[in-house]
Design a protein around this motif. Structure first.
Motif, short mmCIF file in Angstrom:
data_model
loop_
_atom_site.label_atom_id
_atom_site.label_comp_id
_atom_site.label_asym_id
_atom_site.label_seq_id
_atom_site.Cartn_x
_atom_site.Cartn_y
_atom_site.Cartn_z
N ASP A 15 4.77 -6.21 -4.84
CA ASP A 15 3.50 -6.34 -5.57
C ASP A 15 2.34 -6.54 -4.61
O ASP A 15 1.30 -5.89 -4.72
CB ASP A 15 3.56 -7.51 -6.55
CG ASP A 15 4.68 -7.38 -7.57
OD1 ASP A 15 4.97 -6.24 -7.98
OD2 ASP A 15 5.25 -8.41 -7.95
N LEU A 16 2.52 -7.46 -3.66
CA LEU A 16 1.46 -7.73 -2.68
C LEU A 16 1.18 -6.51 -1.81
O LEU A 16 0.02 -6.19 -1.52
CB LEU A 16 1.86 -8.92 -1.80
CG LEU A 16 1.96 -10.28 -2.51
CD1 LEU A 16 2.57 -11.32 -1.57
CD2 LEU A 16 0.59 -10.72 -3.00
N LEU A 17 2.23 -5.83 -1.40
CA LEU A 17 2.09 -4.64 -0.56
C LEU A 17 1.31 -3.54 -1.28
O LEU A 17 0.37 -2.97 -0.72
CB LEU A 17 3.47 -4.13 -0.15
CG LEU A 17 3.53 -2.82 0.62
CD1 LEU A 17 2.83 -2.95 1.96
CD2 LEU A 17 4.97 -2.38 0.78
N LEU A 18 1.68 -3.23 -2.51
CA LEU A 18 0.99 -2.17 -3.25
C LEU A 18 -0.45 -2.54 -3.55
O LEU A 18 -1.34 -1.68 -3.53
CB LEU A 18 1.75 -1.80 -4.53
CG LEU A 18 3.09 -1.10 -4.29
CD1 LEU A 18 3.80 -0.85 -5.61
CD2 LEU A 18 2.92 0.20 -3.52
N ALA A 19 -0.73 -3.81 -3.81
CA ALA A 19 -2.11 -4.25 -4.02
C ALA A 19 -2.93 -4.05 -2.75
O ALA A 19 -4.08 -3.60 -2.81
CB ALA A 19 -2.14 -5.71 -4.47
N GLU A 20 -2.33 -4.37 -1.61
CA GLU A 20 -3.02 -4.17 -0.33
C GLU A 20 -3.29 -2.69 -0.07
O GLU A 20 -4.39 -2.31 0.34
CB GLU A 20 -2.15 -4.73 0.81
CG GLU A 20 -2.71 -4.49 2.19
CD GLU A 20 -1.75 -4.90 3.30
OE1 GLU A 20 -2.02 -4.51 4.46
OE2 GLU A 20 -0.75 -5.60 3.05
N PRO A 127 -0.40 12.86 -6.20
CA PRO A 127 0.69 12.09 -5.58
C PRO A 127 0.92 10.78 -6.31
O PRO A 127 -0.01 10.19 -6.87
CB PRO A 127 0.19 11.84 -4.16
CG PRO A 127 -0.92 12.80 -3.94
CD PRO A 127 -1.51 13.09 -5.28
N VAL A 128 2.17 10.32 -6.27
CA VAL A 128 2.56 9.10 -6.96
C VAL A 128 3.28 8.18 -5.97
O VAL A 128 4.20 8.62 -5.28
CB VAL A 128 3.48 9.40 -8.15
CG1 VAL A 128 3.93 8.12 -8.84
CG2 VAL A 128 2.80 10.34 -9.14
N LEU A 129 2.86 6.92 -5.94
CA LEU A 129 3.50 5.89 -5.13
C LEU A 129 3.98 4.80 -6.07
O LEU A 129 3.20 4.26 -6.85
CB LEU A 129 2.51 5.32 -4.11
CG LEU A 129 3.02 4.20 -3.21
CD1 LEU A 129 4.22 4.65 -2.38
CD2 LEU A 129 1.89 3.70 -2.32
N VAL A 130 5.28 4.48 -6.00
CA VAL A 130 5.90 3.57 -6.95
C VAL A 130 6.64 2.46 -6.21
O VAL A 130 7.30 2.71 -5.20
CB VAL A 130 6.91 4.34 -7.84
CG1 VAL A 130 7.62 3.42 -8.82
CG2 VAL A 130 6.24 5.47 -8.57
N GLY A 131 6.56 1.26 -6.75
CA GLY A 131 7.41 0.17 -6.30
C GLY A 131 8.64 0.14 -7.18
O GLY A 131 8.58 0.47 -8.37
N THR A 132 9.76 -0.23 -6.62
CA THR A 132 10.97 -0.40 -7.43
C THR A 132 11.81 -1.51 -6.82
O THR A 132 11.39 -2.16 -5.87
CB THR A 132 11.76 0.92 -7.60
OG1 THR A 132 12.75 0.75 -8.61
CG2 THR A 132 12.39 1.38 -6.30
#
Length: 174
Positions: A15-20, A127-132
């Protein structure tokens, strides 16, 4: 089709990484859409509150329900999640250059949640970047037909992937 995912090992680290990454992309003038998750610890519970911010500068929506300190079941508020998805979808028609989805989670693994929005973005060439996470990774890989690139949980590598539309994505993952 340009889609990648990342997984960080610590609780809330993805979560923190994608927010950054979203913040860095926006600072560079790249039009984002989607959601990033913000977790807030609660003194009265062993679990945090889960909120998502709709990108690029939309509202923060609480997607968790308070079920009590001893609750062990899923705390996701499906109605709130759907509200966030609808709000994030407006970004696709407003010139988004990337869709960021905070998590391909249980809801998506079961065929709901952000799945349609991810498919729509890919159909539009966005493009799509997803956390999982490890629990839902297989469902995500099945959903993407194995086309998603696994990226390490390193902001600079995620940003490089986003900025390199003509590069072989597999090279960036190694």
């Amino acid at each position: 089709m340009k889609i990648a995912y990342t997984m960080a090992s610590g609780r809330g680290d993805t979560d923190l990484l994608l927010a950054e990454v979203a913040k860095d992309l926006q600072a560079q003038g790249i039009k984002t859409c989607g959601t990033v998750q913000i977790n807030t610890d609660r003194a009265d519970s062993h679990r945090c509150d889960m909120d998502v911010q709709v990108l690029p500068d939309g509202p923060i929506i609480r997607i968790s329900q308070s079920l009590g300190k001893e609750a062990r079941g899923c705390r996701l508020d499906p109605s709130a999640l759907e509200t966030a998805i609808v709000m994030a979808s407006t970004g696709l028609v407003n010139g988004a250059e990337i869709l960021i989805v905070n998590k391909f989670g249980k809801h998506e693994a079961e065929g709901r949640g952000f799945r349609d929005l991810i498919a729509e973005a890919l159909a539009l060439g966005i493009p799509v970047l997803v956390g999982t996470n490890a629990m839902n990774r297989a469902a995500f890989e099945e959903f993407t037909g194995g086309a998603a690139v696994a990226l390490p949980p390193v902001a600079s590598q995620l940003l490089s992937w986003v900025r390199a539309p003509g590069l072989d994505e597999v090279e960036l993952a190694s």
